[in-house]
Scaffold this motif. Structure first.
Motif, PDB file in Angstrom:
ATOM      1  N   VAL A  33       0.622  -1.175   0.331  1.00 50.40           N
ATOM      2  CA  VAL A  33      -0.295   0.075  -0.276  1.00 50.40           C
ATOM      3  C   VAL A  33       0.892   0.836  -0.233  1.00 50.40           C
ATOM      4  N   GLU A  34       1.690   1.569   0.957  1.00 48.81           N
ATOM      5  CA  GLU A  34       2.516   2.389   0.721  1.00 48.81           C
ATOM      6  C   GLU A  34       3.356   2.637  -0.907  1.00 48.81           C
ATOM      7  N   ASN A  35       3.953   1.507  -1.054  1.00 48.58           N
ATOM      8  CA  ASN A  35       4.822   1.424  -2.595  1.00 48.58           C
ATOM      9  C   ASN A  35       3.394   2.558  -3.853  1.00 48.58           C
ATOM     10  N   ALA A  36       2.262   1.843  -3.907  1.00 48.17           N
ATOM     11  CA  ALA A  36       0.695   2.274  -4.313  1.00 48.17           C
ATOM     12  C   ALA A  36       0.804   3.860  -4.277  1.00 48.17           C
ATOM     13  N   ASN A  37       1.120   4.051  -2.909  1.00 44.82           N
ATOM     14  CA  ASN A  37       0.548   5.009  -2.565  1.00 44.82           C
ATOM     15  C   ASN A  37       1.851   6.602  -3.183  1.00 44.82           C
ATOM     16  N   GLY A  38       3.374   5.290  -2.780  1.00 41.63           N
ATOM     17  CA  GLY A  38       4.344   6.417  -3.406  1.00 41.63           C
ATOM     18  C   GLY A  38       4.115   6.812  -5.261  1.00 41.63           C
ATOM     19  N   ARG A  39       3.736   5.590  -5.212  1.00 41.84           N
ATOM     20  CA  ARG A  39       3.692   5.955  -7.151  1.00 41.84           C
ATOM     21  C   ARG A  39       2.535   6.802  -6.858  1.00 41.84           C
ATOM     22  N   LEU A  40       1.574   6.842  -6.312  1.00 39.59           N
ATOM     23  CA  LEU A  40       0.511   7.738  -6.910  1.00 39.59           C
ATOM     24  C   LEU A  40       0.907   9.568  -7.064  1.00 39.59           C
ATOM     25  N   ARG A  41       1.786   9.914  -5.124  1.00 44.40           N
ATOM     26  CA  ARG A  41       2.315  10.481  -4.934  1.00 44.40           C
ATOM     27  C   ARG A  41       3.219  11.303  -6.204  1.00 44.40           C
ATOM     28  N   ARG A  42       3.581  10.310  -7.414  1.00 39.98           N
ATOM     29  CA  ARG A  42       4.455  11.061  -8.483  1.00 39.98           C
ATOM     30  C   ARG A  42       3.454  11.939  -9.554  1.00 39.98           C
ATOM     31  N   TRP A  43       2.713  11.398  -9.398  1.00 35.19           N
ATOM     32  CA  TRP A  43       1.709  12.590 -10.186  1.00 35.19           C
ATOM     33  C   TRP A  43       0.974  13.302  -9.440  1.00 35.19           C
ATOM     34  N   LEU A  44       0.065  12.824  -8.040  1.00 39.20           N
ATOM     35  CA  LEU A  44      -0.709  13.687  -7.522  1.00 39.20           C
ATOM     36  C   LEU A  44      -0.137  13.632  -5.965  1.00 39.20           C
ATOM     37  N   LEU A  45       0.863  15.220  -6.687  1.00 40.09           N
ATOM     38  CA  LEU A  45       1.237  15.741  -5.457  1.00 40.09           C
ATOM     39  C   LEU A  45      -0.141  16.201  -3.919  1.00 40.09           C
ATOM     40  N   ARG A  46       0.840  15.885  -2.635  1.00 38.82           N
ATOM     41  CA  ARG A  46      -0.364  16.498  -1.403  1.00 38.82           C
ATOM     42  C   ARG A  46      -0.818  17.900  -1.705  1.00 38.82           C
ATOM     43  N   SER A  47      -0.273  18.831  -2.362  1.00 40.40           N
ATOM     44  CA  SER A  47      -1.262  19.803  -2.078  1.00 40.40           C
ATOM     45  C   SER A  47      -1.891  20.191  -3.603  1.00 40.40           C
ATOM     46  N   LEU A  48      -2.250  19.195  -4.155  1.00 44.09           N
ATOM     47  CA  LEU A  48      -3.094  19.869  -5.169  1.00 44.09           C
ATOM     48  C   LEU A  48      -4.592  19.014  -4.758  1.00 44.09           C
ATOM     49  N   ASP A  49      -5.370  19.724  -5.012  1.00 43.36           N
ATOM     50  CA  ASP A  49      -6.756  19.370  -4.653  1.00 43.36           C
ATOM     51  C   ASP A  49      -7.661  18.810  -5.965  1.00 43.36           C
TER      52      ASP A  49
END
Length: 95
Positions: A33-49
């Motif tokens: 799950v952590e790996n998948a979250n990291g892959r998503l965060r490469r595209w969708l930053l935390r600061s993104l609405d």
């Protein structure tokens, strides 16, 4: 990696149950799950609405992630692995 302990509970109604205890914030059991979250965060930053992201943009991210080869899958993509499970052999060539 998190240390797991397995305890045998008293037999209830003739059935024995195993109880697995994990450390509360251990990342080992949640590695995928952590790996998948990291892959998503490469595209969708935390600061993104996320309300401002279009459906097409989300689909682009999904396609990109699902067409990235993974070591754990023998360097094939998740899409190829799924199609292989369904009995279809597909080759994806990267330019």
């Amino acid at each position: 990696m998190a240390r797991l302990s397995v305890n045998e509970s008293p037999k209830i109604g003739g059935y024995g149950h195993q109880i697995v205890k994990r450390r509360k914030f251990a990342t080992g059991p949640k590695g995928g799950v952590e790996n998948a979250n990291g892959r998503l965060r490469r595209w969708l930053l935390r600061s993104l609405d996320l309300d401002t992201v279009s459906e097409a943009d989300i689909q682009d991210v999904v396609v990109s992630i699902n067409t990235t080869p993974r070591k754990c899958l023998g360097f094939i993509t998740p899409l190829q692995a799924m199609l292989k499970e369904l009995g279809k052999d597909v080759q994806i060539r990267f330019a």
